[in-house]
Write an enzyme that holds these catalytic residues in place. Structure first.
Site, PDB file in Angstrom:
ATOM      1  N   GLU A  38       0.823  -1.371  -0.140  1.00 34.00           N
ATOM      2  CA  GLU A  38       0.092  -0.210  -0.016  1.00 34.00           C
ATOM      3  C   GLU A  38       0.940   1.142  -0.057  1.00 34.00           C
ATOM      4  O   GLU A  38       0.381   2.155   0.265  1.00 34.00           O
ATOM      5  CB  GLU A  38      -0.951   0.107   1.275  1.00 34.00           C
ATOM      6  CG  GLU A  38      -1.828  -1.015   1.149  1.00 34.00           C
ATOM      7  CD  GLU A  38      -2.748  -1.399   0.061  1.00 34.00           C
ATOM      8  OE1 GLU A  38      -2.868  -0.489  -0.804  1.00 34.00           O
ATOM      9  OE2 GLU A  38      -3.544  -2.453   0.377  1.00 34.00           O
TER      10      GLU A  38
ATOM     11  N   HIS B 292      -2.645   2.483   8.240  1.00 32.93           N
ATOM     12  CA  HIS B 292      -3.911   1.712   7.942  1.00 32.93           C
ATOM     13  C   HIS B 292      -3.887   0.414   8.351  1.00 32.93           C
ATOM     14  O   HIS B 292      -2.772  -0.167   8.899  1.00 32.93           O
ATOM     15  CB  HIS B 292      -3.220   1.130   6.167  1.00 32.93           C
ATOM     16  CG  HIS B 292      -4.336   0.122   5.509  1.00 32.93           C
ATOM     17  ND1 HIS B 292      -5.764   0.212   5.599  1.00 32.93           N
ATOM     18  CD2 HIS B 292      -4.170  -1.020   5.120  1.00 32.93           C
ATOM     19  CE1 HIS B 292      -6.288  -0.792   5.118  1.00 32.93           C
ATOM     20  NE2 HIS B 292      -5.119  -1.568   4.686  1.00 32.93           N
TER      21      HIS B 292
ATOM     22  N   HIS C 260      -7.080  -2.889  10.059  1.00 30.90           N
ATOM     23  CA  HIS C 260      -8.222  -3.684   9.585  1.00 30.90           C
ATOM     24  C   HIS C 260      -9.177  -4.007  10.949  1.00 30.90           C
ATOM     25  O   HIS C 260      -9.235  -5.095  11.260  1.00 30.90           O
ATOM     26  CB  HIS C 260      -7.667  -5.138   9.072  1.00 30.90           C
ATOM     27  CG  HIS C 260      -7.166  -5.085   7.722  1.00 30.90           C
ATOM     28  ND1 HIS C 260      -6.336  -6.160   7.308  1.00 30.90           N
ATOM     29  CD2 HIS C 260      -6.732  -4.082   6.890  1.00 30.90           C
ATOM     30  CE1 HIS C 260      -5.895  -5.927   6.266  1.00 30.90           C
ATOM     31  NE2 HIS C 260      -6.269  -4.661   5.711  1.00 30.90           N
TER      32      HIS C 260
ATOM     33  N   GLU D  40     -17.547  12.022  22.244  1.00 29.69           N
ATOM     34  CA  GLU D  40     -16.241  12.637  22.034  1.00 29.69           C
ATOM     35  C   GLU D  40     -16.048  12.521  20.421  1.00 29.69           C
ATOM     36  O   GLU D  40     -15.161  13.550  20.018  1.00 29.69           O
ATOM     37  CB  GLU D  40     -15.057  11.905  22.593  1.00 29.69           C
ATOM     38  CG  GLU D  40     -15.136  12.022  24.228  1.00 29.69           C
ATOM     39  CD  GLU D  40     -14.753  13.446  24.853  1.00 29.69           C
ATOM     40  OE1 GLU D  40     -13.781  13.813  24.228  1.00 29.69           O
ATOM     41  OE2 GLU D  40     -15.409  13.880  25.581  1.00 29.69           O
TER      42      GLU D  40
ATOM     43  N   HIS E  94     -12.930  -3.688   3.872  1.00 26.22           N
ATOM     44  CA  HIS E  94     -11.335  -3.539   4.173  1.00 26.22           C
ATOM     45  C   HIS E  94     -10.558  -3.289   5.211  1.00 26.22           C
ATOM     46  O   HIS E  94     -10.102  -3.933   6.272  1.00 26.22           O
ATOM     47  CB  HIS E  94     -10.736  -3.198   2.907  1.00 26.22           C
ATOM     48  CG  HIS E  94      -9.099  -3.424   2.756  1.00 26.22           C
ATOM     49  ND1 HIS E  94      -8.508  -3.467   1.523  1.00 26.22           N
ATOM     50  CD2 HIS E  94      -8.086  -3.379   3.742  1.00 26.22           C
ATOM     51  CE1 HIS E  94      -7.051  -3.687   1.794  1.00 26.22           C
ATOM     52  NE2 HIS E  94      -7.113  -3.563   3.058  1.00 26.22           N
TER      53      HIS E  94
HETATM   54  P1  13P Z   1       1.074  -5.576   3.138  1.00 25.17           P
HETATM   55  O1  13P Z   1       1.477  -6.634   3.820  1.00 25.17           O
HETATM   56  O2  13P Z   1       1.634  -5.354   1.525  1.00 25.17           O
HETATM   57  O3  13P Z   1       1.410  -4.236   3.844  1.00 25.17           O
HETATM   58  O4  13P Z   1      -0.587  -5.541   2.885  1.00 25.17           O
HETATM   59  C1  13P Z   1      -1.262  -5.698   3.809  1.00 25.17           C
HETATM   60  C2  13P Z   1      -2.705  -4.986   3.625  1.00 25.17           C
HETATM   61  O5  13P Z   1      -3.319  -4.610   4.875  1.00 25.17           O
HETATM   62  C3  13P Z   1      -3.135  -4.515   2.396  1.00 25.17           C
HETATM   63  O6  13P Z   1      -4.126  -3.790   2.247  1.00 25.17           O
HETATM   64 ZN    ZN Z   2      -5.392  -3.744   4.078  1.00 22.98          ZN
END
Ligand code: 13P
Ligand code: ZN
Length: 275
Positions: free
Chosen positions: A116, A140, A142, A170, A211
């Site tokens: 990413e 980023h 999940h 908040e 995602h």
């Molecule tokens: P990477 O292992 O390449 O960082 O990818 C993980 C991910 O969350 C892809 O969206």
């Molecule tokens: Zn991801």
């Protein structure tokens, strides 16, 4: 020299571990990049190795020429970062065209920056411009509750922002500008990078449907705190909906959101308020 003695690296490693402890980074899920200050680059310089080859990213940013980033490795696990930084994270330098990186430290045994990296790179570019250079972190993850929300709400910034603002008092103070929403797209390329960075011109967080979430901030605490606040609000939203059999009896009304904004001195995105 022990890289874990460099303060910026300590902060970076702690944030990776904090994210892992929260359960936001199954397997290699998620990635973290940090745009280094010149004095941090100098503190790190004794550790730099012979530079690797320049690798083009497929995206370009004028305002990131010659910058240095700490990045997690593609396919590497947040779970392992604290114990073995040199294999799981690295420092890269951006070329004078603003379109390629090369590895200066870490990412040992053939690792590369996160897949990413194009999204992180363009997000750094727009957030740097939008904040007069203050923004340094793109994160980023999940987080499960926020991802679950992308299966039940319309995929619009207004729907997500209102649901999150109403889920904890908040929230409007922490993200008064709201959150953007990127529809489902194939991860890891320049197309999703462009779509996300377009939203990051206006928002400091962007949801990726089905995602995860991208957050930005001037430092590790702020970016991590934003991820944490949004995910906790998503959890409360889902708990309340589930406990209520799909119905909310009451929520924070718009006049109350306005009252919070007034007292806390923040400006809410007006177009997301209905009364
Ligand atoms: P990477 O292992 O390449 O960082 O990818 C993980 C991910 O969350 C892809 O969206
Ligand atoms: Zn991801």
């Amino acid at each position: 020299m022990d890289i874990t003695s460099v303060p910026v690296m300590q902060g970076y490693l702690r944030m990776c571990d904090d994210g892992w402890q929260q359960g936001w980074h199954e397997r290699n899920g998620g990635n973290l990049t940090y745009r280094m200050r010149p004095q941090e680059v100098e503190a790190f310089r004794p550790c730099f190795q012979t530079p690797g080859e320049w690798v083009k990213m497929g995206v370009k940013a004028e305002n990131l020429k010659g910058e240095y980033f700490i990045t997690t490795g593609s396919g590497r696990y947040f779970r392992n970062v604290k114990e073995d930084p040199a294999h799981n994270v690295g420092v890269v330098e951006i070329d004078e065209e603003g379109e390629a990186w090369r590895i200066l430290w870490g990412l040992q045994e053939g690792a590369k920056p996160t897949s990413e990296f194009p999204s992180h790179f363009l997000n750094h570019s727009v957030r740097k411009a939008a904040t007069n250079g203050e923004n340094r972190v793109i994160y980023h993850a999940h987080p499960a509750n926020l991802i679950a929300m992308t299966y039940i709400l319309p995929l619009t910034a207004k729907d997500f922002t209102r649901a999150l603002w109403q889920s904890a008092t908040e929230c409007p103070v922490v993200f008064p500008g709201g959150v953007g929403v990127v529809p489902w797209m194939v991860p890891g390329g320049s197309e999703i990078a462009w779509a996300t960075s377009k939203l990051m011109e206006e928002y400091d967080a962007a949801v990726w449907a089905h995602h995860g979430l991208f957050c930005s901030g001037p430092d590790f605490d702020t970016a991590f705190g934003l991820m944490h606040t949004i995910e906790k609000a998503a959890q409360i939203y889902l708990l309340a909906l589930s406990a209520g059999g799909g119905k909310l009896r009451q929520t924070i009304e718009d006049k109350s959101l306005r009252a919070i904004a007034k007292d806390f001195g923040v400006t809410l995105r007006e177009e997301f308020l209905e009364s």
